[in-house]
Design an enzyme around this catalytic site. Sequence first.
Site, PDB file in Angstrom:
ATOM      1  N   CYS A  27       0.848  -1.199   0.000  1.00 26.78           N
ATOM      2  CA  CYS A  27       0.000   0.000   0.000  1.00 26.78           C
ATOM      3  C   CYS A  27       0.873   1.235   0.000  1.00 26.78           C
ATOM      4  CB  CYS A  27      -0.937   0.017   1.214  1.00 26.78           C
ATOM      5  SG  CYS A  27      -0.121   0.246   2.805  1.00 26.78           S
ATOM      6  N   CYS A  28       0.292   2.337  -0.460  1.00 29.96           N
ATOM      7  CA  CYS A  28       0.968   3.635  -0.365  1.00 29.96           C
ATOM      8  C   CYS A  28       0.094   4.535   0.490  1.00 29.96           C
ATOM      9  CB  CYS A  28       1.241   4.212  -1.743  1.00 29.96           C
ATOM     10  SG  CYS A  28      -0.239   4.514  -2.695  1.00 29.96           S
ATOM     11  N   ALA A  29       0.106   5.839   0.245  1.00 31.99           N
ATOM     12  CA  ALA A  29      -0.583   6.778   1.134  1.00 31.99           C
ATOM     13  C   ALA A  29      -2.099   6.598   1.148  1.00 31.99           C
ATOM     14  CB  ALA A  29      -0.248   8.219   0.737  1.00 31.99           C
ATOM     15  N   ARG A  31      -3.726   4.070  -1.370  1.00 30.81           N
ATOM     16  CA  ARG A  31      -4.137   2.994  -2.260  1.00 30.81           C
ATOM     17  C   ARG A  31      -3.597   1.636  -1.829  1.00 30.81           C
ATOM     18  NH1 ARG A  31      -0.924   5.091  -6.776  1.00 30.81           N
ATOM     19  NH2 ARG A  31      -0.140   6.479  -5.150  1.00 30.81           N
TER      20      ARG A  31
END
Length: 502
Positions: A27-29, A31
């Site tokens: 995951c990122c910030a 998504r």
Amino acid sequence: MSKDIQSSAAKILEGIGGVGNIKFLTCCATRLRFELNDNSIVDKAALDAIPEVMGCVPQSGERYQIVVGGGVATMHSALQQLIENSKASGGADNTKTETKAASNDDVKASLRSSGVRGKVAWVDGFFEYLSDSFRPILGILLGASLIIALCAVLDALHIVDFRGEKSAGWVFVDAMWHSVFYFLPIMVAYNASKKLKVDPWLGAAIMGALMTPDFQKLTSLASTTSIKDATLGTVSHVAHVFGLPMQLNDYSGNVFVPLIMVAVLALVYRFLKKIIPDNLHMVFVPFLSLIIMIPLTAFLIGPLGVWIGTYLGLGLAWLNTHAPFVFAILIPLLYPFLVPLGLHWPLNALMLMNIQTLGYDFIQGPMGVWNFACFGATAGVLLISLREKDATMRQTASGALAAGLFGGISEPSLYGIHLRFKKVYPRLLAGCLAGGVTLAVLSSMYGSVKTQAFAFTSLLTIPVFHPMWIYAVSIAVAFVVPMVLIVLFDYRTAEEKAEHKE
């Protein structure tokens, strides 16, 4: 973890094709990022119907992204738990690729090897290094910016005078936000070290050495000489350490120095691990790293990082001073193309550097124009979804709009809506242009819109910008123009509209 999150995680897992269809998950910030065995079996309609899902973005190379906003870390943890439980019970299809929760590095390396990402690995790596060094601290930066916004409101309403003599209580409030920016180099060093697979506490300790009272005490020694820079109007100090000149700088708030230092530290660290026997790593690798890197940073890397950051900031300041009209329009028009590619991180670093060297930043004002144009486009989509009684898009747009207006976060709008429909970007760019021109015209007599804080450009942080009324009018124009254009002319082509209705 709530039952709703667990239930939604189970639905996401089912919609994505089950545990056996997942190669990698990270995951990122905002998504969830999947690499799948087969993109074609994903049930997009089922995923879109999940309350926490703001949008789904199918991508090439069997990649798939699901936008869930600020709760992404919790959802990621829930999915990991379900995957581990499935593996433990033997529920996954063992004939398929083993599912694992991968790191960002694993996913990016896999995508690059398959030719999906850019073919120039060092360019990809550079921007990934920047983004991964900042992304984990975005939350505390947002929290600190809201404290600054609160103080700015109190000052604007003449309730508390933050420019005069403050009481102990308000000095303490200043410490609440100042701590984040003062110790930012240590936080960046920690994250950057983690990114390059170096002991993160080692990177933090090296950067912290240059911020101790002992290091600062060097400026007051009798042997220290002072030099005035006529160009910058600043006074620099040079200490004589063991007969060698050392330029002394205030490294609080600096981000370039830890980024450069950790890149060099990674080389030193790997070399030491290679030549030192494994059973001696715990003691001698950190010992020799400190002995080598603290002097190297103090004598060379620190002054170099300060010089690079200062003159990059001065270059942009020159453009802002001599061509403010161009600057105010250029920044909002660049951001819609920089953010999706992750190329905006160097500008974020420059904003922090401007505040540290100049005492203010002039990039965030035009950047706010882009953000509110982005949110205005989302608002237009929301109004159409309400008119058409489209529950799925209404849910996506309302979540993205709330994240934008109150958190200054553009990713849910960008990935959940804007990059999915061809007509959104022309309307969005019209808002960027209109807001940029408004900012350029109104601020011409003031030079530019400035802020003394690193602020996420949301409704809550409007008071940190000066002149505030110019910034407020500019972002209002940027917000309204794409919203009206989308309401009048839609955000979908005829084909997209027909497909969406199906």
